[in-house]
Structures are given as C-alpha cells and as structure tokens.
Write an enzyme that holds these catalytic residues in place. Structure first.
Site, mmCIF file in Angstrom:
data_model
loop_
_atom_site.group_PDB
_atom_site.id
_atom_site.type_symbol
_atom_site.label_atom_id
_atom_site.label_comp_id
_atom_site.label_asym_id
_atom_site.label_seq_id
_atom_site.Cartn_x
_atom_site.Cartn_y
_atom_site.Cartn_z
ATOM 1 N N GLU A 130 9.734 -53.029 -7.111
ATOM 2 C CA GLU A 130 9.821 -54.282 -6.677
ATOM 3 C C GLU A 130 8.978 -55.196 -7.588
ATOM 4 O OE1 GLU A 130 11.753 -54.813 -4.094
ATOM 5 O OE2 GLU A 130 11.915 -52.651 -4.176
ATOM 6 N N PRO A 145 14.778 -60.402 -11.317
ATOM 7 C CA PRO A 145 15.863 -61.209 -10.767
ATOM 8 C C PRO A 145 15.418 -62.746 -10.328
ATOM 9 C CG PRO A 145 15.501 -59.344 -9.665
ATOM 10 C CD PRO A 145 14.394 -59.199 -10.878
ATOM 11 N N ARG A 165 20.224 -61.839 -33.214
ATOM 12 C CA ARG A 165 21.252 -62.089 -33.854
ATOM 13 C C ARG A 165 21.213 -63.688 -34.417
ATOM 14 N NH1 ARG A 165 25.093 -64.876 -31.105
ATOM 15 N NH2 ARG A 165 26.878 -64.206 -32.191
ATOM 16 N N ASP A 187 30.247 -69.995 -31.413
ATOM 17 C CA ASP A 187 29.776 -68.920 -30.211
ATOM 18 C C ASP A 187 30.151 -69.681 -28.753
ATOM 19 O OD1 ASP A 187 28.821 -66.956 -31.920
ATOM 20 O OD2 ASP A 187 26.887 -67.483 -31.385
HETATM 21 CL CL1 6GU Z 1 15.578 -59.650 -15.660
HETATM 22 N N1 6GU Z 1 15.627 -57.472 -13.806
HETATM 23 C C1 6GU Z 1 16.438 -56.973 -12.745
HETATM 24 N N2 6GU Z 1 15.721 -55.817 -12.385
HETATM 25 N N3 6GU Z 1 17.381 -57.191 -12.395
HETATM 26 C C2 6GU Z 1 18.020 -58.645 -12.735
HETATM 27 C C3 6GU Z 1 17.333 -59.114 -13.625
HETATM 28 C C4 6GU Z 1 16.259 -58.500 -14.267
HETATM 29 N N4 6GU Z 1 18.444 -60.061 -14.104
HETATM 30 C C5 6GU Z 1 19.494 -60.036 -13.345
HETATM 31 N N5 6GU Z 1 19.323 -58.793 -12.532
#
Ligand code: 6GU
Length: 269
Positions: free
Chosen positions: A115, A88, A157, A172
């Site tokens: 984590e 994230p 794709r 797209d």
């Molecule tokens: Cl790539 N991993 C996690 N754990 N949460 C996320 C993410 C990735 N992308 C958005 N939220």
C-alpha cells in the site's frame, strides 16, 4: 545523468539494459544503479513491510530499510538528488515533467509495493531533497517498478545525444512547441502498395507545404477522435486560418472566449 532505483525486485528493472536506455548506459551517457532494498534489512526474513496503523487492508513498507537505503545512496554521490516516488496518488507524469527531470544531474526512484511507504520517509527526505510523488496515469498497478521503466524511458530519450536525431523530439505528441497539444497523425513506409492499400497521394507528391498541411489536418482528425480535451484546452492563438477550416469540418466552433468546443459529434473524422 545518474539514476538510482531502490526496489525489492531488482530483476524487474532488467529492461533498463535493453534498447535506448541500455545503449545510453553502454555509451556512458547514463549511470544507472539498481539497489535491492532488502540489503538494508537486518532480520532473518529481510522484512520490508508491516501492518498499517489504524487498520485496513494490505501492508505498508517500513520506514527503517528505506531510511538506511536512501541515506546510503545519497551519501554515495555529490550533492542532493531529486527523489521520484512513484505512487498512484502522485502528480501526473507529463512530457513537461519528463523535460524538467531530464535536466537534473541525479534522480533516485523509490518504487514501492503493497500500500506504499510509511509517510514519514517522504516527509523526512523532503526536508533535504526535492521529492516528487508522481503517478503515470489513472489506473492502479501492483507496484512502482513498471512506472519507473516508463519514466526512465521518457526521460532518457530527451538526454542530449541519446536519440540519434535531435529533430526527433520536435514533433512529439505533447512536445512543447510546433505541433503543440495535437496528437501525431499516421505514418507510412515502403512498399507503396500492401494488401491492396496504397499511400495517400500527397505524401508521394514531393510538395513539402502540402505534406505539412496534410499532416496537420490528420493531427486534428486524430486529436478530435482520441483526445478532444486537448483541443478544448488549446490556446486558440495557436490555430491559423487553415487550422480553423479543418476544425470547422470536424465539428468545432470558437466560443465567446475564442476557445473551441464541439458543435457536432457526428461529422466525418
Ligand atoms: Cl506510479 N504506481 C502504482 N502502483 N500505480 C500507478 C502508478 C504508480 N501510476 C499509475 N498507477
């Protein structure tokens, strides 16, 4: 294209056997290899995590299993893969990045739980490989496996011959080019009446110019409603006279720099 995924939940990647990606694999267009990280542990409990230095909640993935796993995967192929680390705290995964990654011969994904992975793993492989830390959006998931499914589908794709129709990419939403930076509007198919609802007359007219114009107007409506930021960011050189008429109807006006901003919030969308 070759894709490797190293995970503690290989079964989470089962959807890669289905649908578009599954068919691309069956046709030999994609070589997907899913590996269990725990096969590179050596203790009785197959430990992959430990407590964080400095304290704090949760657990951190230990570097040794990742190091052995990635060494083995990299050794098993020719040249150096691009390593995609879902997190994230990564850079946003966009259509532009999907296109860039679709042009690489070999991608290795490292979805983590807990984590995240000990930082030294990313630093070590960044010395010999192109390493991309990537997030799929502004929300937090429990692990990187679902993001890998998302990214692999977006990338696969785009591979030549994977989608039946090469034209399918052109319009797209987010594709660089023609309908650039507008969301796609509504679509319809048979029957011509369903639960008392018909089809917009223009789509039955056979008039290709009018249909293209209607679709673009609908794209402006939907983008105004769902993603006004895309219109604010758009290069105004991409808007012709008819586009500007529609933008005006939807409450947009050009500013001093030519870019559009929303004058009225309460116009009919
Ligand atoms: Cl790539 N991993 C996690 N754990 N949460 C996320 C993410 C990735 N992308 C958005 N939220």
């Amino acid at each position: 294209m070759r894709l490797d995924v190293v995970t503690i939940f290989p079964e989470y990647l089962e959807p890669l056997n289905v649908s578009l990606v599954g068919k691309a694999r069956a046709r030999g267009q994609l070589d997907v290899r899913v590996h269990d990280l725990r096969s590179w542990t050596h203790d009785k409990h197959n430990t992959v995590d430990d407590t964080p230095y400095g304290g704090g909640p949760g657990m951190v993935m230990k570097p040794e299993p990742w190091g052995e796993a990635l060494d083995a995967v990299i050794e098993s192929g020719e040249g150096r893969p691009v390593i995609v680390v879902p997190t994230p705290s990564g850079r946003p995964f966009t259509q532009e990045l999907a296109v860039e990654l679709s042009e690489k011969p070999w991608l290795v994904f490292t979805p983590a739980r807990y984590e995240g992975i000990d930082r030294r793993v990313i630093e070590d492989y960044a010395e010999r490989c192109d390493v991309r830390e990537v997030s799929i959006g502004d929300y937090v998931l429990a692990g990187g496996e679902a993001p890998v499914l998302v990214m692999v589908e977006a990338i696969a794709r785009l591979l030549p011959g994977v989608l039946g129709n090469a034209e399918s990419h052109r319009d797209d939403s987010f594709a660089p080019g023609a309908m650039a930076d507008l969301l796609e509007g509504p679509v319809y198919t048979k029957p011509p009446e369903w639960r008392g609802r018909g089809i917009p007359d223009v789509l039955l007219s056979g008039h290709h110019g009018k249909i293209a114009r209607w679709r673009r107007d609908e794209a402006f409506r939907r983008t105004t409603r769902n993603r006004p930021d895309l219109i604010e960011r758009a290069d105004p050189a991409a808007f012709d006279k008819k586009d500007r008429e529609m933008l005006s109807i939807l409450g947009w006006a050009p500013g001093d720099d030519g870019r559009f901003w929303r004058v009225a919030q309460d116009v009919e969308e």
